[in-house]
Design a protein around this motif. Structure first.
Motif, PDB file in Angstrom:
ATOM      1  N   CYS A 106       0.910  -1.276  -0.103  1.00 38.67           N
ATOM      2  CA  CYS A 106       0.011   0.017  -0.011  1.00 38.67           C
ATOM      3  C   CYS A 106       0.839   1.316  -0.100  1.00 38.67           C
ATOM      4  CB  CYS A 106      -0.976  -0.026   1.139  1.00 38.67           C
ATOM      5  SG  CYS A 106      -1.978   1.483   1.270  1.00 38.67           S
ATOM      6  N   MET A 108      -0.191   4.297   1.293  1.00 37.50           N
ATOM      7  CA  MET A 108      -0.745   5.390   1.928  1.00 37.50           C
ATOM      8  C   MET A 108      -0.175   5.814   3.291  1.00 37.50           C
ATOM      9  SD  MET A 108      -3.585   6.397   0.278  1.00 37.50           S
ATOM     10  CE  MET A 108      -3.586   6.117  -1.382  1.00 37.50           C
ATOM     11  N   GLY A 109       0.782   4.901   3.505  1.00 31.44           N
ATOM     12  CA  GLY A 109       1.830   5.487   4.574  1.00 31.44           C
ATOM     13  C   GLY A 109       1.368   5.542   6.009  1.00 31.44           C
ATOM     14  N   CYS A 110       0.277   5.011   6.413  1.00 30.71           N
ATOM     15  CA  CYS A 110      -0.228   5.176   7.568  1.00 30.71           C
ATOM     16  C   CYS A 110       0.851   4.433   8.694  1.00 30.71           C
ATOM     17  CB  CYS A 110      -1.545   4.355   7.877  1.00 30.71           C
ATOM     18  SG  CYS A 110      -3.043   4.859   6.861  1.00 30.71           S
ATOM     19  N   PHE A 112       1.170   3.153  11.453  1.00 30.35           N
ATOM     20  CA  PHE A 112       0.855   2.216  12.601  1.00 30.35           C
ATOM     21  C   PHE A 112       0.621   0.680  11.644  1.00 30.35           C
ATOM     22  CE2 PHE A 112      -2.982   4.546  11.709  1.00 30.35           C
ATOM     23  CZ  PHE A 112      -3.777   3.811  10.926  1.00 30.35           C
ATOM     24  N   CYS A 113       0.740   0.934  10.259  1.00 36.21           N
ATOM     25  CA  CYS A 113       0.305  -0.037   9.657  1.00 36.21           C
ATOM     26  C   CYS A 113       1.391  -0.903   8.920  1.00 36.21           C
ATOM     27  CB  CYS A 113      -0.630   0.342   8.500  1.00 36.21           C
ATOM     28  SG  CYS A 113      -1.046  -0.856   7.108  1.00 36.21           S
ATOM     29  N   SER A 115       1.331  -3.055   6.320  1.00 39.33           N
ATOM     30  CA  SER A 115       1.245  -3.097   4.869  1.00 39.33           C
ATOM     31  C   SER A 115       1.860  -2.009   4.156  1.00 39.33           C
ATOM     32  CB  SER A 115      -0.338  -3.237   4.239  1.00 39.33           C
ATOM     33  OG  SER A 115      -1.021  -4.273   4.917  1.00 39.33           O
ATOM     34  N   THR A 116       2.061  -0.988   4.473  1.00 38.97           N
ATOM     35  CA  THR A 116       2.507   0.111   3.658  1.00 38.97           C
ATOM     36  C   THR A 116       4.181   0.146   4.005  1.00 38.97           C
ATOM     37  OG1 THR A 116       2.165   2.365   3.245  1.00 38.97           O
ATOM     38  CG2 THR A 116       2.315   1.771   5.474  1.00 38.97           C
ATOM     39  N   GLY A 151      -7.830  -5.607   3.848  1.00 38.96           N
ATOM     40  CA  GLY A 151      -6.709  -6.316   4.149  1.00 38.96           C
ATOM     41  C   GLY A 151      -5.854  -5.321   3.617  1.00 38.96           C
ATOM     42  N   SER A 152      -4.692  -5.719   3.097  1.00 41.25           N
ATOM     43  CA  SER A 152      -3.731  -4.864   2.518  1.00 41.25           C
ATOM     44  C   SER A 152      -4.239  -4.002   1.434  1.00 41.25           C
ATOM     45  CB  SER A 152      -2.470  -5.602   2.164  1.00 41.25           C
ATOM     46  OG  SER A 152      -2.474  -6.497   1.083  1.00 41.25           O
ATOM     47  N   GLY A 153      -3.791  -2.679   1.541  1.00 40.76           N
ATOM     48  CA  GLY A 153      -4.134  -1.850   0.154  1.00 40.76           C
ATOM     49  C   GLY A 153      -5.458  -1.022   0.600  1.00 40.76           C
ATOM     50  N   GLU A 154      -5.358   0.195  -0.128  1.00 41.84           N
ATOM     51  CA  GLU A 154      -6.394   1.050  -0.380  1.00 41.84           C
ATOM     52  C   GLU A 154      -7.273   0.814  -1.344  1.00 41.84           C
ATOM     53  OE1 GLU A 154      -7.765   3.989   1.681  1.00 41.84           O
ATOM     54  OE2 GLU A 154      -9.179   3.584   0.024  1.00 41.84           O
ATOM     55  N   CYS A 187      -8.868   4.831   3.755  1.00 38.27           N
ATOM     56  CA  CYS A 187      -8.057   5.757   5.015  1.00 38.27           C
ATOM     57  C   CYS A 187      -8.716   7.203   4.756  1.00 38.27           C
ATOM     58  CB  CYS A 187      -6.729   5.625   4.845  1.00 38.27           C
ATOM     59  SG  CYS A 187      -6.247   6.090   3.069  1.00 38.27           S
ATOM     60  N   CYS A 327      -3.557  -6.124   9.892  1.00 32.69           N
ATOM     61  CA  CYS A 327      -3.098  -5.960   8.564  1.00 32.69           C
ATOM     62  C   CYS A 327      -1.843  -5.806   8.125  1.00 32.69           C
ATOM     63  CB  CYS A 327      -4.094  -4.780   8.015  1.00 32.69           C
ATOM     64  SG  CYS A 327      -3.313  -4.056   6.406  1.00 32.69           S
TER      65      CYS A 327
HETATM   66  S1  SF4 Z   1      -3.445  -0.757   4.204  1.00 29.23           S
HETATM   67 FE1  SF4 Z   1      -4.866   0.657   5.072  1.00 29.23          FE
HETATM   68  S2  SF4 Z   1      -4.031   1.157   6.914  1.00 29.23           S
HETATM   69 FE2  SF4 Z   1      -2.622   0.388   5.763  1.00 29.23          FE
HETATM   70  S3  SF4 Z   1      -1.233   1.904   4.989  1.00 29.23           S
HETATM   71 FE3  SF4 Z   1      -2.773   1.256   3.593  1.00 29.23          FE
HETATM   72  S4  SF4 Z   1      -4.742   2.624   3.803  1.00 29.23           S
HETATM   73 FE4  SF4 Z   1      -3.379   2.862   5.708  1.00 29.23          FE
END
Ligand code: SF4
Length: 339
Positions: A106, A108-110, A112-113, A115-116, A151-154, A187, A327
């Motif tokens: 992903c 999006m760079g959150c 706490f995640c 996946s990114t 799950g993983s991904g926006e 997000c 995730c």
């Molecule tokens: S998978 Fe969801 S929570 Fe994780 S970085 Fe992407 S948008 Fe954010």
């Protein structure tokens, strides 16, 4: 594009273009989407037609992690190109819910995640999303009634494939899942929310909020620098009105960051006047984020304060908490040699 991404009409055209009768297209669609299969050699389609069909998209179960505490199962799926994605199957009284991925990684760079952490690798096709559901159903002889894109991904970052996936999953000649039983979690991509509202489909929308204040939200979710809270809440209102639905707001409680009484009051004010449900989530810590989860007392006080103000709020039940939690963590731990 692999042919299990196609609608019945597109498959009919495909069949005719390959010298077959139109009805073979519908037959292919039900084979892929009602029987949930891709082993065409075991279908009753003519051999010479099957031989012309290139490889289909798949998501094979690569590893399964079963909770000892409840009936939750977490999966790593392997795609045809060897990429790994993850998903979760949860058993509730009302049936099975499955959380699926929409992208490998992903962007999006959150903070706490997990996946990114390595960025976006690629978008999933609609068929790769469908296959996550169908392979799990076949493995456990079950029917999944609720699908959650969390799950993983926006999902909004892979809009066209996601929308096609939802339509294929809903198709009466296929899996026939009701749109209301599909939850798309974002997000906060405002353009995507507005676009989806215009589709006129009653898909349940969940928005990851995590803070009622722009400065903190921008720190933990970079998307907030593009679409701030005011724009996001306005889009949520438009979506709720267009689809006559209630919006779910996901709020992860992070100790000392966003879990005080003031945060609860500000959260309530932000969502006032909106048909909203707040889902409180205890944080699942990851290595790269040095914050911890709020205490059980802090979570309860936060919930009580919101209830006192009149908000609809629940604390997300932690299912499968003994198997690599949130995730992106399964894939990351597996690739890092931890699992
Ligand atoms: S998978 Fe969801 S929570 Fe994780 S970085 Fe992407 S948008 Fe954010």
């Amino acid at each position: 594009m692999s042919i299990n991404n196609l609608t019945p009409e597109e498959l009919e055209a495909y069949a005719e273009a390959h010298g077959e009768k139109k009805f073979r297209g519908k037959q292919l669609f039900t084979f892929f989407n009602k029987s949930g299969r891709v082993d065409l050699e075991h279908s009753n389609l003519p051999k010479n037609f099957i031989n012309q069909i290139p490889r289909v998209d798949d998501a094979k179960i690569f590893r399964t992690y079963v909770s000892k505490l409840d009936d939750t199962k977490k999966f790593l799926f392997e795609l045809n190109d060897g990429n790994l994605i993850e998903g979760v199957l949860m058993h509730y009284k009302h049936g099975y819910s499955q959380c699926i991925s929409t992208q490998v990684g992903c962007r999006m760079g959150c903070v706490f995640c997990a996946s990114t952490k390595k960025g976006l690798v690629r978008n999933l096709t609609s068929a790769e999303m469908l296959r996550q559901v169908y392979t799990v159903e076949a493995a456990y002889h079950i029917k999944v009634s609720n699908v959650i894109l969390m799950g993983s991904g926006e999902p909004m970052d892979n809009y066209d494939n996601v929308l096609k996936f939802l339509k294929l999953l809903h198709h009466p000649q296929g899996h026939h899942t009701s749109y209301r039983n599909m939850t798309l979690s974002t997000c906060g991509v405002v353009d995507g929310i507005d676009k989806l509202a215009r589709e006129g489909l009653p898909i349940t929308l969940a928005i990851s909020l995590h803070s009622p204040y722009n400065d903190l939200r921008s720190d933990i979710m970079p998307i907030n620098r593009k679409y701030n809270l005011e724009e996001l809440i306005a889009a949520a209102k438009r979506y709720s009105e267009a689809t006559s639905s209630r919006i779910t707001f996901e709020y992860t409680l992070i100790a000392g960051e966003n879990d005080t009484r003031d945060h609860a009051v500000a959260l309530y004010s932000l969502l006032k006047g909106l048909r909203a449900h707040i889902n409180l989530i205890p944080l699942n810590a990851i290595e790269e984020y040095d914050k911890g989860r709020s205490t059980a007392e802090a979570i309860q006080s936060f919930k009580k304060e919101l209830e006192r103000l009149g908000a609809e709020v629940t604390i997300r039940r932690e299912l499968g908490s003994d198997i690599s939690a949130s995730c992106g963590q399964l894939r990351r731990n597996f690739e890092g040699g931890i699992l």
